[in-house]
Design a protein around this motif. Structure first.
Motif, PDB file in Angstrom:
ATOM      1  N   ALA A  33       0.835  -1.210   0.000  1.00  0.00           N
ATOM      2  CA  ALA A  33       0.000   0.000   0.000  1.00  0.00           C
ATOM      3  C   ALA A  33       0.866   1.255   0.000  1.00  0.00           C
ATOM      4  N   VAL A  34       2.024   1.193   0.646  1.00  0.00           N
ATOM      5  CA  VAL A  34       2.964   2.314   0.613  1.00  0.00           C
ATOM      6  C   VAL A  34       3.451   2.528  -0.817  1.00  0.00           C
ATOM      7  N   ALA A  35       3.849   1.440  -1.472  1.00  0.00           N
ATOM      8  CA  ALA A  35       4.323   1.516  -2.863  1.00  0.00           C
ATOM      9  C   ALA A  35       3.229   2.052  -3.780  1.00  0.00           C
ATOM     10  N   ASP A  36       2.003   1.625  -3.546  1.00  0.00           N
ATOM     11  CA  ASP A  36       0.874   2.095  -4.348  1.00  0.00           C
ATOM     12  C   ASP A  36       0.647   3.598  -4.153  1.00  0.00           C
ATOM     13  N   ASN A  37       0.905   4.105  -2.957  1.00  0.00           N
ATOM     14  CA  ASN A  37       0.756   5.538  -2.668  1.00  0.00           C
ATOM     15  C   ASN A  37       1.644   6.392  -3.577  1.00  0.00           C
ATOM     16  N   PHE A  38       2.785   5.851  -3.971  1.00  0.00           N
ATOM     17  CA  PHE A  38       3.712   6.593  -4.832  1.00  0.00           C
ATOM     18  C   PHE A  38       3.475   6.308  -6.317  1.00  0.00           C
ATOM     19  N   GLY A  39       2.400   5.579  -6.635  1.00  0.00           N
ATOM     20  CA  GLY A  39       2.019   5.365  -8.028  1.00  0.00           C
ATOM     21  C   GLY A  39       2.862   4.354  -8.779  1.00  0.00           C
ATOM     22  N   LEU A  40       3.496   3.429  -8.079  1.00  0.00           N
ATOM     23  CA  LEU A  40       4.306   2.427  -8.759  1.00  0.00           C
ATOM     24  C   LEU A  40       3.406   1.444  -9.504  1.00  0.00           C
ATOM     25  N   LYS A  41       3.858   1.003 -10.674  1.00  0.00           N
ATOM     26  CA  LYS A  41       3.021   0.166 -11.541  1.00  0.00           C
ATOM     27  C   LYS A  41       2.671  -1.172 -10.901  1.00  0.00           C
ATOM     28  N   ASP A  42       3.629  -1.788 -10.204  1.00  0.00           N
ATOM     29  CA  ASP A  42       3.385  -3.077  -9.563  1.00  0.00           C
ATOM     30  C   ASP A  42       3.715  -2.959  -8.076  1.00  0.00           C
ATOM     31  N   PRO A  43       2.765  -2.470  -7.269  1.00  0.00           N
ATOM     32  CA  PRO A  43       3.033  -2.242  -5.850  1.00  0.00           C
ATOM     33  C   PRO A  43       3.492  -3.492  -5.094  1.00  0.00           C
ATOM     34  N   GLU A  44       2.954  -4.633  -5.459  1.00  0.00           N
ATOM     35  CA  GLU A  44       3.338  -5.867  -4.762  1.00  0.00           C
ATOM     36  C   GLU A  44       4.818  -6.184  -4.992  1.00  0.00           C
ATOM     37  N   ALA A  45       5.289  -5.994  -6.209  1.00  0.00           N
ATOM     38  CA  ALA A  45       6.699  -6.247  -6.526  1.00  0.00           C
ATOM     39  C   ALA A  45       7.610  -5.183  -5.916  1.00  0.00           C
ATOM     40  N   ALA A  46       7.083  -3.985  -5.712  1.00  0.00           N
ATOM     41  CA  ALA A  46       7.889  -2.866  -5.206  1.00  0.00           C
ATOM     42  C   ALA A  46       7.779  -2.683  -3.699  1.00  0.00           C
ATOM     43  N   LYS A  47       7.140  -3.618  -3.006  1.00  0.00           N
ATOM     44  CA  LYS A  47       6.920  -3.413  -1.573  1.00  0.00           C
ATOM     45  C   LYS A  47       8.206  -3.358  -0.760  1.00  0.00           C
ATOM     46  N   SER A  48       9.304  -3.910  -1.276  1.00  0.00           N
ATOM     47  CA  SER A  48      10.572  -3.815  -0.543  1.00  0.00           C
ATOM     48  C   SER A  48      11.091  -2.380  -0.502  1.00  0.00           C
ATOM     49  N   ASN A  49      10.528  -1.510  -1.359  1.00  0.00           N
ATOM     50  CA  ASN A  49      10.877  -0.082  -1.313  1.00  0.00           C
ATOM     51  C   ASN A  49      10.361   0.585  -0.043  1.00  0.00           C
ATOM     52  N   ALA A  50       9.567  -0.136   0.739  1.00  0.00           N
ATOM     53  CA  ALA A  50       9.016   0.421   1.976  1.00  0.00           C
ATOM     54  C   ALA A  50       9.493  -0.351   3.202  1.00  0.00           C
ATOM     55  N   ASP A  51      10.600  -1.053   3.084  1.00  0.00           N
ATOM     56  CA  ASP A  51      11.125  -1.774   4.244  1.00  0.00           C
ATOM     57  C   ASP A  51      11.535  -0.807   5.353  1.00  0.00           C
ATOM     58  N   PHE A  52      12.052   0.347   4.950  1.00  0.00           N
ATOM     59  CA  PHE A  52      12.536   1.341   5.910  1.00  0.00           C
ATOM     60  C   PHE A  52      11.862   2.677   5.658  1.00  0.00           C
ATOM     61  N   CYS A  53      11.861   3.504   6.687  1.00  0.00           N
ATOM     62  CA  CYS A  53      11.252   4.826   6.599  1.00  0.00           C
ATOM     63  C   CYS A  53      12.121   5.813   7.372  1.00  0.00           C
ATOM     64  N   VAL A  54      12.301   6.980   6.790  1.00  0.00           N
ATOM     65  CA  VAL A  54      13.060   8.046   7.443  1.00  0.00           C
ATOM     66  C   VAL A  54      12.125   9.234   7.629  1.00  0.00           C
ATOM     67  N   ALA A  55      11.986   9.679   8.877  1.00  0.00           N
ATOM     68  CA  ALA A  55      11.202  10.878   9.146  1.00  0.00           C
ATOM     69  C   ALA A  55      12.082  12.085   8.838  1.00  0.00           C
ATOM     70  N   LEU A  56      11.559  12.986   8.040  1.00  0.00           N
ATOM     71  CA  LEU A  56      12.293  14.191   7.645  1.00  0.00           C
ATOM     72  C   LEU A  56      11.562  15.409   8.190  1.00  0.00           C
ATOM     73  N   ARG A  57      12.240  16.201   8.991  1.00  0.00           N
ATOM     74  CA  ARG A  57      11.667  17.444   9.526  1.00  0.00           C
ATOM     75  C   ARG A  57      12.214  18.573   8.662  1.00  0.00           C
ATOM     76  N   VAL A  58      11.356  19.103   7.803  1.00  0.00           N
ATOM     77  CA  VAL A  58      11.816  20.046   6.787  1.00  0.00           C
ATOM     78  C   VAL A  58      10.993  21.324   6.794  1.00  0.00           C
ATOM     79  N   PRO A  59      11.614  22.443   6.362  1.00  0.00           N
ATOM     80  CA  PRO A  59      10.834  23.675   6.204  1.00  0.00           C
ATOM     81  C   PRO A  59       9.891  23.522   5.012  1.00  0.00           C
ATOM     82  N   PRO A  60       8.670  24.013   5.114  1.00  0.00           N
ATOM     83  CA  PRO A  60       7.692  23.811   4.033  1.00  0.00           C
ATOM     84  C   PRO A  60       8.100  24.412   2.690  1.00  0.00           C
TER      85      PRO A  60
END
Length: 137
Positions: free
Chosen positions: A105-132
């Protein structure tokens, strides 16, 4: 005793401000000995969130507001980010791991064509505190 936090963004903002708070529900701490860093493991999706946010300063003394974004990635990309090699365009979202039902579902949020195959792209997450002003849609 304060009620446990529900939102990871509130927790990460408190961590960035060096305040003592308990982690939100659905997150447990997990140390990765090989990498030498800790993560907050989201129990439903299994996404490992880096224990501290990466703070990007605005460079302006009068600037007060920041956004908390979440960049989802593979282990190799996480290691690159931690070594200081942040890409000029880093896909990120304001949705934290609890807003998703799975890594696919994370992969699908970014519009990847095959979210199931791309799910390893969401193994890790980095919180970024950034100016808008540096965020683009």
């Amino acid at each position: 005793m304060a009620a446990p936090l529900q939102e990871l963004s509130v927790f990460m903002e408190a961590v960035a401000r060096k305040q003592k708070v308990d982690p939100p529900v659905r997150y447990g701490y997990k140390m990765d000995v090989d990498m030498g860093i800790g993560f907050w493991l989201e129990e439903q999706t299994g996404v490992k969130v880096l224990e501290n946010p990466i703070c990007v300063p605005s460079g302006k003394t009068e600037r007060q507001g920041y956004l908390m974004l979440y960049a989802y990635c593979r282990e190799e990309a996480l290691k690159e980010i931690l070594s200081g090699a942040v890409p000029p365009v880093l896909p990120a979202t304001r949705k934290e791991p609890t807003h998703f039902t799975s890594k696919a579902a994370v992969a699908d949020n970014f519009g990847l064509k095959d979210p199931e195959a791309a799910k390893s792209n969401a193994d890790f997450c980095v919180a970024l505190r950034v100016p808008p002003e540096i965020v683009s849609e």
